[in-house]
Design a protein around this motif. Structure first.
Motif, mmCIF file in Angstrom:
data_model
loop_
_atom_site.group_PDB
_atom_site.id
_atom_site.type_symbol
_atom_site.label_atom_id
_atom_site.label_comp_id
_atom_site.label_asym_id
_atom_site.label_seq_id
_atom_site.Cartn_x
_atom_site.Cartn_y
_atom_site.Cartn_z
ATOM 1 N N THR A 59 111.562 -6.982 -84.336
ATOM 2 C CA THR A 59 110.822 -5.815 -83.866
ATOM 3 C C THR A 59 110.348 -6.008 -82.436
ATOM 4 O OG1 THR A 59 110.066 -5.343 -86.111
ATOM 5 C CG2 THR A 59 108.843 -4.320 -84.318
ATOM 6 N N GLY A 60 109.833 -7.200 -82.116
ATOM 7 C CA GLY A 60 109.309 -7.443 -80.782
ATOM 8 C C GLY A 60 110.366 -7.710 -79.737
ATOM 9 N N TRP A 63 113.292 -4.420 -80.049
ATOM 10 C CA TRP A 63 112.428 -3.270 -79.809
ATOM 11 C C TRP A 63 113.087 -1.930 -80.111
ATOM 12 C CZ3 TRP A 63 108.537 -0.995 -80.802
ATOM 13 C CH2 TRP A 63 107.992 0.080 -80.083
ATOM 14 N N LYS A 68 118.121 -2.214 -83.620
ATOM 15 C CA LYS A 68 117.745 -3.049 -84.774
ATOM 16 C C LYS A 68 118.497 -2.614 -86.025
ATOM 17 C CE LYS A 68 113.203 -2.670 -84.201
ATOM 18 N NZ LYS A 68 112.957 -2.449 -82.774
ATOM 19 N N HIS A 121 111.935 -4.066 -70.630
ATOM 20 C CA HIS A 121 112.080 -4.376 -72.053
ATOM 21 C C HIS A 121 111.409 -3.316 -72.923
ATOM 22 C CE1 HIS A 121 112.147 -6.545 -75.840
ATOM 23 N NE2 HIS A 121 110.826 -6.456 -75.908
ATOM 24 N N PHE A 122 110.344 -2.708 -72.424
ATOM 25 C CA PHE A 122 109.603 -1.735 -73.210
ATOM 26 C C PHE A 122 110.214 -0.339 -73.161
ATOM 27 C CE2 PHE A 122 106.085 -4.700 -71.853
ATOM 28 C CZ PHE A 122 105.963 -5.314 -73.088
ATOM 29 N N SER A 127 108.387 5.385 -75.401
ATOM 30 C CA SER A 127 107.652 4.923 -74.217
ATOM 31 C C SER A 127 108.101 5.676 -72.972
ATOM 32 C CB SER A 127 107.853 3.417 -74.026
ATOM 33 O OG SER A 127 109.225 3.104 -73.846
ATOM 34 N N SER A 152 103.381 -2.459 -74.376
ATOM 35 C CA SER A 152 102.975 -3.554 -75.257
ATOM 36 C C SER A 152 102.202 -3.033 -76.458
ATOM 37 C CB SER A 152 102.129 -4.566 -74.482
ATOM 38 O OG SER A 152 100.969 -3.964 -73.945
ATOM 39 N N VAL A 155 104.695 -1.739 -79.023
ATOM 40 C CA VAL A 155 105.383 -2.835 -79.705
ATOM 41 C C VAL A 155 104.469 -3.511 -80.717
ATOM 42 C CG1 VAL A 155 106.474 -5.077 -79.390
ATOM 43 C CG2 VAL A 155 106.955 -3.238 -77.776
#
Length: 254
Positions: A59-60, A63, A68, A121-122, A127, A152, A155
């Motif tokens: 998950t982290g 993301w 996933k 990454h986010f 987002s 963050s 996440v």
């Protein structure tokens, strides 16, 4: 709306304040929708035999939810590591335009590239939508701190959701567990339908849903690929025909 400005170089307290404002901005209706999708993902991961630690780590680190799900599909079908990695990479290519559009909004003359690499990454649908909606209200020198708080928080909140649902899934009735698994595809379908800007995308989804069961019988194992190609191709042809008819009808006559 004019972009707010700092009169002087932002201090550490400014970065911290705008980071917390980014965290606060993440608590929204899109976050609730995303949490419902991660409820389904947690149930799917448990059914696939993935451990809790690996599910939370996925998950982290990965993301983006579609990536996933693709990775879980590769694990469940016994795909090799290179094949699974390639499939995840393909599913994440769609995020490239989002990264390209948001980086210029975050960057200043003093922004280090490593900061932008980390913040990229986010970047995911939720987002990106929240950032593009509120970014103009954030002073440019502290946008990186604001977006870091936003990303963050999204996440971490969903990592907590995954832990809770994963631990509770074993005690849920089978019918409720099956309902949790359906939340993920429903989230994808509603998100894609709502974000589509042209009717061709809607036609592609309708055709894909209709052709999926047909190709499941005709070409088991390749049903999703065939349904996607056939449905997407048919929607594209309808889109081109519609543009041609509108172009022909709009031509001025001598």
């Amino acid at each position: 709306m004019a972009e707010p400005q700092f009169q002087t170089e932002p201090a550490f307290s400014d970065y911290r304040r705008w980071f917390l404002r980014g965290v606060r901005a993440s608590f929204s209706v899109p976050l609730l929708i995303l949490m419902s999708a991660f409820v389904g993902f947690a149930g799917l991961a448990r059914e696939a035999g993935i451990s809790l630690a690996h599910t939370v780590f996925m998950t982290g680190i990965v993301w983006a939810l579609p990536a996933k799900v693709v990775l879980l599909g590769g694990i469940m079908t016994g795909a090799s590591l290179p094949a699974a990695a390639f499939a995840v990479a393909l599913s994440s290519v769609r995020l490239t335009p989002m990264v390209v559009s948001i980086v210029p909004e975050l960057r200043t003359e003093k922004t280090r590239p490593i900061t932008l690499y980390f913040l990229s990454h986010f970047v995911a649908v939720t987002s990106w939508v929240l950032a593009m909606e509120h970014m103009r209200e954030v002073p440019r020198p502290v946008r990186t701190a604001w977006y870091c708080g936003l990303g963050s928080a999204l996440v971490i909140v969903n990592m907590v959701v995954v832990v809770v649902v994963y631990l509770l899934a074993a005690s849920l009735p089978p019918i409720l567990s099956a309902a949790l698994l359906m939340l993920t595809p429903l989230y994808f379908l509603t998100s894609l339908w709502g974000s589509a800007r042209e009717s061709a995308s809607h036609f592609a989804m309708v055709f894909g849903i209709a052709l999926g069961p047909v190709f499941h019988v005709l070409t088991p194992g390749f049903d999703l690929l065939c349904a996607g190609l056939a449905g997407g191709g048919a929607a594209y042809l309808l889109h081109r025909l519609g543009k041609r008819r509108r172009g022909t009808g709009g031509e001025a006559r001598p």
